[in-house]
Design a protein around this motif. Sequence first.
Motif, short mmCIF file in Angstrom:
data_model
loop_
_atom_site.label_atom_id
_atom_site.label_comp_id
_atom_site.label_asym_id
_atom_site.label_seq_id
_atom_site.Cartn_x
_atom_site.Cartn_y
_atom_site.Cartn_z
N VAL A 201 0.85 -1.18 0.00
CA VAL A 201 0.00 0.00 0.00
C VAL A 201 0.89 1.24 0.00
N ASP A 202 0.43 2.27 -0.67
CA ASP A 202 1.19 3.51 -0.71
C ASP A 202 0.24 4.69 -0.61
N LYS A 203 0.81 5.86 -0.42
CA LYS A 203 0.06 7.12 -0.47
C LYS A 203 1.02 8.22 -0.86
N GLU A 204 0.47 9.32 -1.29
CA GLU A 204 1.29 10.48 -1.67
C GLU A 204 2.19 10.84 -0.49
N GLY A 205 3.48 10.97 -0.75
CA GLY A 205 4.42 11.32 0.31
C GLY A 205 4.95 10.12 1.08
N GLY A 206 4.46 8.93 0.76
CA GLY A 206 4.95 7.71 1.41
C GLY A 206 4.09 7.27 2.57
N ILE A 207 4.26 6.03 2.94
CA ILE A 207 3.44 5.42 3.98
C ILE A 207 4.27 5.28 5.26
N SER A 208 3.63 5.50 6.40
CA SER A 208 4.35 5.44 7.68
C SER A 208 4.10 4.10 8.37
N LEU A 209 4.86 3.85 9.40
CA LEU A 209 4.68 2.64 10.20
C LEU A 209 3.29 2.63 10.83
N GLN A 210 2.83 3.78 11.28
CA GLN A 210 1.48 3.87 11.86
C GLN A 210 0.41 3.56 10.82
N ASP A 211 0.63 4.03 9.58
CA ASP A 211 -0.31 3.71 8.49
C ASP A 211 -0.42 2.20 8.30
N THR A 212 0.72 1.52 8.28
CA THR A 212 0.69 0.07 8.05
C THR A 212 0.01 -0.64 9.22
N ALA A 213 0.22 -0.16 10.43
CA ALA A 213 -0.44 -0.77 11.60
C ALA A 213 -1.95 -0.56 11.52
N ASP A 214 -2.37 0.66 11.18
CA ASP A 214 -3.81 0.95 11.07
C ASP A 214 -4.46 0.11 9.97
N LEU A 215 -3.78 0.00 8.84
CA LEU A 215 -4.33 -0.78 7.72
C LEU A 215 -4.37 -2.27 8.06
N SER A 216 -3.38 -2.76 8.78
CA SER A 216 -3.38 -4.17 9.20
C SER A 216 -4.60 -4.47 10.05
N GLU A 217 -4.91 -3.56 10.98
CA GLU A 217 -6.08 -3.74 11.84
C GLU A 217 -7.38 -3.69 11.05
N LYS A 218 -7.39 -2.95 9.97
CA LYS A 218 -8.58 -2.83 9.12
C LYS A 218 -8.72 -4.06 8.20
N ILE A 219 -7.59 -4.54 7.67
CA ILE A 219 -7.60 -5.62 6.68
C ILE A 219 -7.79 -7.00 7.31
N SER A 220 -7.16 -7.23 8.45
CA SER A 220 -7.19 -8.56 9.07
C SER A 220 -8.61 -9.11 9.27
N PRO A 221 -9.54 -8.34 9.85
CA PRO A 221 -10.90 -8.89 10.02
C PRO A 221 -11.61 -9.15 8.69
N ILE A 222 -11.28 -8.37 7.66
CA ILE A 222 -11.89 -8.58 6.34
C ILE A 222 -11.45 -9.94 5.79
N LEU A 223 -10.17 -10.26 5.96
CA LEU A 223 -9.65 -11.54 5.47
C LEU A 223 -10.36 -12.72 6.14
#
Length: 158
Positions: free
Chosen positions: A42-64
């Motif tokens: 995953v990416d975003k303008e200006g780059g992705i942070s460690l906090q972004d990856t943690a937040d997205l993991s919490e969002k994606i895991s239950p979907i899986l």
Amino acid sequence: MFMSSIIELVTAAITPAIQTPYELVDVEYGKMGGDYVLSIFVDKEGGISLQDTADLSEKISPILDTIKPDPFPDQYMLEVTSPGLERPLKTADAVEKAVGKYIHVKLYQAIDKLKVFEGTLLSFDGTDLIMEYMDKTRKKEVTIPYQTVAKARLAVKL
């Protein structure tokens, strides 16, 4: 289930959850060492942070966990990460955004006896890529039909 089927199911399930400012770049599933790893790039303008990856993991895991039947034959580790400096250019839209940047392209069939080009993407009209590359000491331009591109990614110019 085949790896490509797992990737397609996962991509379809998580795409709606990855919203602006984020962009789903790629999904990979395979064995790394002795473990299966599901990598979500995953990416975003200006780059992705460690906090972004943690937040997205919490969002994606239950979907899986909602994908039925469970497509994963074994336990796996979920990795949400940045695509890095050499991010893949998997879609025509991604190639279009790379105009003006230094890229690496592998082809299904050779052009002028070459199957790999690395250089600046000068333009892309949806059908053809026009690249400037170095042939020994001379700058050259090549027109590459998009349908002949096997893989493309951003590259780091050395």
